[in-house]
Scaffold this motif. Structure first.
Motif, PDB file in Angstrom:
ATOM      1  N   LEU A  85       0.830  -1.198   0.000  1.00  0.00           N
ATOM      2  CA  LEU A  85       0.000   0.000   0.000  1.00  0.00           C
ATOM      3  C   LEU A  85       0.871   1.256   0.000  1.00  0.00           C
ATOM      4  CD1 LEU A  85      -2.860   1.091   0.069  1.00  0.00           C
ATOM      5  CD2 LEU A  85      -2.764   1.015   2.576  1.00  0.00           C
ATOM      6  N   THR A  86       1.969   1.227   0.750  1.00  0.00           N
ATOM      7  CA  THR A  86       2.909   2.346   0.746  1.00  0.00           C
ATOM      8  C   THR A  86       3.508   2.526  -0.640  1.00  0.00           C
ATOM      9  OG1 THR A  86       3.453   1.914   3.059  1.00  0.00           O
ATOM     10  CG2 THR A  86       4.985   3.285   1.815  1.00  0.00           C
ATOM     11  N   ASP A  87       3.800   1.408  -1.291  1.00  0.00           N
ATOM     12  CA  ASP A  87       4.334   1.425  -2.649  1.00  0.00           C
ATOM     13  C   ASP A  87       3.342   2.102  -3.595  1.00  0.00           C
ATOM     14  OD1 ASP A  87       5.820   0.973  -4.884  1.00  0.00           O
ATOM     15  OD2 ASP A  87       5.400  -1.167  -5.021  1.00  0.00           O
ATOM     16  N   VAL A  88       2.064   1.793  -3.435  1.00  0.00           N
ATOM     17  CA  VAL A  88       1.027   2.374  -4.296  1.00  0.00           C
ATOM     18  C   VAL A  88       0.958   3.889  -4.108  1.00  0.00           C
ATOM     19  CG1 VAL A  88      -1.456   2.480  -4.749  1.00  0.00           C
ATOM     20  CG2 VAL A  88      -0.342   0.271  -4.381  1.00  0.00           C
ATOM     21  N   ILE A  89       0.949   4.322  -2.846  1.00  0.00           N
ATOM     22  CA  ILE A  89       0.845   5.757  -2.558  1.00  0.00           C
ATOM     23  C   ILE A  89       2.027   6.517  -3.163  1.00  0.00           C
ATOM     24  CG2 ILE A  89       0.864   7.484  -0.716  1.00  0.00           C
ATOM     25  CD1 ILE A  89      -0.602   5.402   1.033  1.00  0.00           C
ATOM     26  N   SER A  90       3.228   5.979  -2.987  1.00  0.00           N
ATOM     27  CA  SER A  90       4.408   6.646  -3.532  1.00  0.00           C
ATOM     28  C   SER A  90       4.390   6.624  -5.057  1.00  0.00           C
ATOM     29  CB  SER A  90       5.688   5.990  -2.996  1.00  0.00           C
ATOM     30  OG  SER A  90       5.756   4.630  -3.374  1.00  0.00           O
ATOM     31  N   SER A  91       3.879   5.530  -5.653  1.00  0.00           N
ATOM     32  CA  SER A  91       3.822   5.427  -7.121  1.00  0.00           C
ATOM     33  C   SER A  91       2.889   6.476  -7.711  1.00  0.00           C
ATOM     34  CB  SER A  91       3.358   4.029  -7.535  1.00  0.00           C
ATOM     35  OG  SER A  91       4.300   3.048  -7.167  1.00  0.00           O
ATOM     36  N   VAL A  92       1.749   6.692  -7.047  1.00  0.00           N
ATOM     37  CA  VAL A  92       0.811   7.712  -7.514  1.00  0.00           C
ATOM     38  C   VAL A  92       1.454   9.093  -7.453  1.00  0.00           C
ATOM     39  CG1 VAL A  92      -1.375   8.879  -7.030  1.00  0.00           C
ATOM     40  CG2 VAL A  92      -1.243   6.390  -6.915  1.00  0.00           C
ATOM     41  N   GLY A  93       2.158   9.367  -6.359  1.00  0.00           N
ATOM     42  CA  GLY A  93       2.861  10.639  -6.232  1.00  0.00           C
ATOM     43  C   GLY A  93       3.916  10.814  -7.316  1.00  0.00           C
ATOM     44  N   ILE A  94       4.622   9.742  -7.627  1.00  0.00           N
ATOM     45  CA  ILE A  94       5.652   9.786  -8.670  1.00  0.00           C
ATOM     46  C   ILE A  94       5.034  10.110 -10.027  1.00  0.00           C
ATOM     47  CG2 ILE A  94       7.175   8.312 -10.044  1.00  0.00           C
ATOM     48  CD1 ILE A  94       7.999   6.954  -7.453  1.00  0.00           C
ATOM     49  N   LEU A  95       3.940   9.432 -10.361  1.00  0.00           N
ATOM     50  CA  LEU A  95       3.313   9.655 -11.659  1.00  0.00           C
ATOM     51  C   LEU A  95       2.832  11.094 -11.813  1.00  0.00           C
ATOM     52  CD1 LEU A  95       1.285   6.330 -12.074  1.00  0.00           C
ATOM     53  CD2 LEU A  95       3.349   7.030 -13.286  1.00  0.00           C
ATOM     54  N   LEU A  96       2.187  11.622 -10.767  1.00  0.00           N
ATOM     55  CA  LEU A  96       1.716  13.005 -10.825  1.00  0.00           C
ATOM     56  C   LEU A  96       2.894  13.974 -10.952  1.00  0.00           C
ATOM     57  CD1 LEU A  96      -1.100  12.930  -8.101  1.00  0.00           C
ATOM     58  CD2 LEU A  96      -1.371  12.895 -10.597  1.00  0.00           C
ATOM     59  N   GLY A  97       3.959  13.707 -10.196  1.00  0.00           N
ATOM     60  CA  GLY A  97       5.132  14.569 -10.242  1.00  0.00           C
ATOM     61  C   GLY A  97       5.841  14.525 -11.589  1.00  0.00           C
ATOM     62  N   LEU A  98       5.915  13.330 -12.184  1.00  0.00           N
ATOM     63  CA  LEU A  98       6.591  13.207 -13.472  1.00  0.00           C
ATOM     64  C   LEU A  98       5.821  13.926 -14.577  1.00  0.00           C
ATOM     65  CD1 LEU A  98       7.908   9.529 -13.489  1.00  0.00           C
ATOM     66  CD2 LEU A  98       9.233  11.640 -13.330  1.00  0.00           C
ATOM     67  N   VAL A  99       4.502  13.863 -14.507  1.00  0.00           N
ATOM     68  CA  VAL A  99       3.694  14.609 -15.484  1.00  0.00           C
ATOM     69  C   VAL A  99       4.010  16.096 -15.374  1.00  0.00           C
ATOM     70  CG1 VAL A  99       1.352  15.297 -16.114  1.00  0.00           C
ATOM     71  CG2 VAL A  99       1.846  12.906 -15.589  1.00  0.00           C
ATOM     72  N   LEU A 100       4.085  16.590 -14.128  1.00  0.00           N
ATOM     73  CA  LEU A 100       4.413  17.999 -13.910  1.00  0.00           C
ATOM     74  C   LEU A 100       5.829  18.303 -14.401  1.00  0.00           C
ATOM     75  CD1 LEU A 100       3.596  20.732 -12.709  1.00  0.00           C
ATOM     76  CD2 LEU A 100       4.490  19.938 -10.511  1.00  0.00           C
ATOM     77  N   ALA A 101       6.777  17.396 -14.125  1.00  0.00           N
ATOM     78  CA  ALA A 101       8.168  17.608 -14.541  1.00  0.00           C
ATOM     79  C   ALA A 101       8.283  17.673 -16.058  1.00  0.00           C
ATOM     80  CB  ALA A 101       9.049  16.489 -13.989  1.00  0.00           C
ATOM     81  N   LEU A 102       7.533  16.826 -16.762  1.00  0.00           N
ATOM     82  CA  LEU A 102       7.579  16.819 -18.227  1.00  0.00           C
ATOM     83  C   LEU A 102       6.954  18.089 -18.808  1.00  0.00           C
ATOM     84  CD1 LEU A 102       6.618  13.081 -18.842  1.00  0.00           C
ATOM     85  CD2 LEU A 102       8.835  14.141 -19.316  1.00  0.00           C
ATOM     86  N   LEU A 103       5.875  18.544 -18.180  1.00  0.00           N
ATOM     87  CA  LEU A 103       5.191  19.728 -18.682  1.00  0.00           C
ATOM     88  C   LEU A 103       6.007  20.994 -18.430  1.00  0.00           C
ATOM     89  CD1 LEU A 103       1.490  18.976 -17.621  1.00  0.00           C
ATOM     90  CD2 LEU A 103       2.475  18.847 -19.921  1.00  0.00           C
ATOM     91  N   MET A 104       6.639  21.088 -17.264  1.00  0.00           N
ATOM     92  CA  MET A 104       7.357  22.304 -16.863  1.00  0.00           C
ATOM     93  C   MET A 104       8.855  22.240 -17.176  1.00  0.00           C
ATOM     94  SD  MET A 104       4.797  23.958 -15.727  1.00  0.00           S
ATOM     95  CE  MET A 104       5.625  25.385 -15.058  1.00  0.00           C
ATOM     96  N   LYS A 105       9.329  21.079 -17.635  1.00  0.00           N
ATOM     97  CA  LYS A 105      10.759  20.895 -17.947  1.00  0.00           C
ATOM     98  C   LYS A 105      11.642  21.050 -16.700  1.00  0.00           C
ATOM     99  CE  LYS A 105       9.776  20.468 -22.313  1.00  0.00           C
ATOM    100  NZ  LYS A 105       9.841  19.144 -22.998  1.00  0.00           N
ATOM    101  N   TRP A 106      11.133  20.591 -15.567  1.00  0.00           N
ATOM    102  CA  TRP A 106      11.876  20.670 -14.308  1.00  0.00           C
ATOM    103  C   TRP A 106      12.631  19.351 -14.093  1.00  0.00           C
ATOM    104  CZ3 TRP A 106       7.292  22.847 -10.947  1.00  0.00           C
ATOM    105  CH2 TRP A 106       7.096  24.202 -11.286  1.00  0.00           C
ATOM    106  N   GLN A 107      13.883  19.313 -14.497  1.00  0.00           N
ATOM    107  CA  GLN A 107      14.649  18.067 -14.381  1.00  0.00           C
ATOM    108  C   GLN A 107      14.924  17.693 -12.926  1.00  0.00           C
ATOM    109  OE1 GLN A 107      18.190  18.337 -16.762  1.00  0.00           O
ATOM    110  NE2 GLN A 107      17.090  18.738 -18.668  1.00  0.00           N
ATOM    111  N   PHE A 108      15.052  18.717 -12.058  1.00  0.00           N
ATOM    112  CA  PHE A 108      15.359  18.431 -10.650  1.00  0.00           C
ATOM    113  C   PHE A 108      14.229  17.683  -9.954  1.00  0.00           C
ATOM    114  CE2 PHE A 108      12.856  22.281 -10.385  1.00  0.00           C
ATOM    115  CZ  PHE A 108      12.092  22.092  -9.247  1.00  0.00           C
ATOM    116  N   LEU A 109      13.019  17.749 -10.525  1.00  0.00           N
ATOM    117  CA  LEU A 109      11.871  17.136  -9.863  1.00  0.00           C
ATOM    118  C   LEU A 109      11.962  15.607  -9.875  1.00  0.00           C
ATOM    119  CD1 LEU A 109       9.327  17.943  -8.389  1.00  0.00           C
ATOM    120  CD2 LEU A 109       8.081  17.895 -10.562  1.00  0.00           C
TER     121      LEU A 109
END
Length: 295
Positions: free
Chosen positions: A150-174
């Motif tokens: 369950l912890t893995d799932v929660i972190s995975s969802v956070g990763i996916l949302l963050g990566l979408v933001l990183a791709l859209l904003m070009k924030w490599q540090f994210l």
């Protein structure tokens, strides 16, 4: 095959499938965050194997060397899971640190994010199965495995949302920042598993609500006795051990006292068949007037 064992085998199969999907997602994107997600899936496989062994051993009947059974092995399994979770978190921190030092551009591959999302959905469904069924059969190993997923799932969802933001904003540090978030979440999960397992290994008493039910059962089925005191309880896997002293009238015969004990044991096990009850019979001059007064 008993149900806990079949669920433990299922965990291994699910973990292998999820690892394959998350590795594919990492290969498609090159994301450090998705790498950390895949790395945690390797830990899931190891912990699932450990849980399988623990459930198998705990199901063995009591023997001469283990007269109280093998149930505590599940707590050792949960402790090992906690340690593995923490090791995985430290490995992720190392990769995230390297990502901060040498940032790299993410590949815009929606398919990679979709594959990782499918893997997370599989993990979420199986985590729910493990936690609900593990609590039902009182298996610390299965519950710990489910909570880790369950912890893995929660972190995975956070990763996916963050990566979408990183791709859209070009924030490599994210990307490495998200990996650090995963590491922190995993560390917290590992600490929780270790804390609960330690309680079982240290013979922690049953919850107050359960103890109140035990006291009521004793009071309702101890007719003929005078008092019950020094009630002690502890958990060992799915088993609950109950011990107490039963005060009876001095003139009562051994046979009569034995019948009361049999009635009490049957009543306590009727509430929960996975209970081991030990009753020490005492004469009335041993009454402490501090326990359960029967009459």
């Amino acid at each position: 095959m008993n149900k806990p064992l079949s669920f433990a085998i299922g965990s291994i199969l699910v973990s292998v499938l999820v690892l394959a999907l998350k590795s594919l997602a990492y290969w498609l994107t090159g994301s450090i965050a998705l790498y950390s997600d895949a790395l945690e899936s390797i830990v899931n496989i190891v912990t699932a194997v450990v849980a399988l062994l623990a459930v198998h051993i705990s199901a063995k009947p009591a023997d001469a060397n283990h007269p109280f059974g093998h149930h505590k092995i599940e707590y050792f399994s949960a402790v090992l899971e906690g340690v593995m979770i923490i090791i995985a978190a430290l490995l992720i921190v190392r990769e995230a640190y390297a990502g901060f030092l040498h940032p790299r551009e993410l590949a815009v591959v929606p398919e990679g994010l979709l594959v990782n999302g499918v893997a997370s959905c599989i993990n979420a469904a199986w985590a729910w199965v493990l936690i609900t069924r593990g609590r039902r059969v009182r298996s610390p190993a299965l519950v710990a495995d489910g909570r880790h997923l369950l912890t893995d799932v929660i972190s995975s969802v956070g990763i996916l949302l963050g990566l979408v933001l990183a791709l859209l904003m070009k924030w490599q540090f994210l990307d490495p920042a998200l990996a650090l978030m995963v590491a922190a979440t995993i560390l917290w999960s590992g600490w929780g598993v270790l804390r609960e397992s330690a309680g079982g290994l240290l013979d922690e008493a049953v919850p107050e609500a359960t103890l109140s039910g035990i006291r009521r059962t004793i009071a309702d089925h101890a007719a003929g006795a005078l008092e019950a005191h020094d009630i002690r309880t502890r958990h060992a896997g799915r088993m609950t051990f109950i011990e107490f002293h039963l005060v009876v009238p001095g003139q009562m015969t051994v046979s009569e006292a034995h019948r009361i004990c049999d009635r009490l044991e049957a009543a306590l096990r009727a509430d929960d068949e996975d209970r081991h009850v030990t009753i020490h019979v005492e004469p009335e001059d041993k009454a402490k007037h501090t326990g359960i007064v029967v009459v």
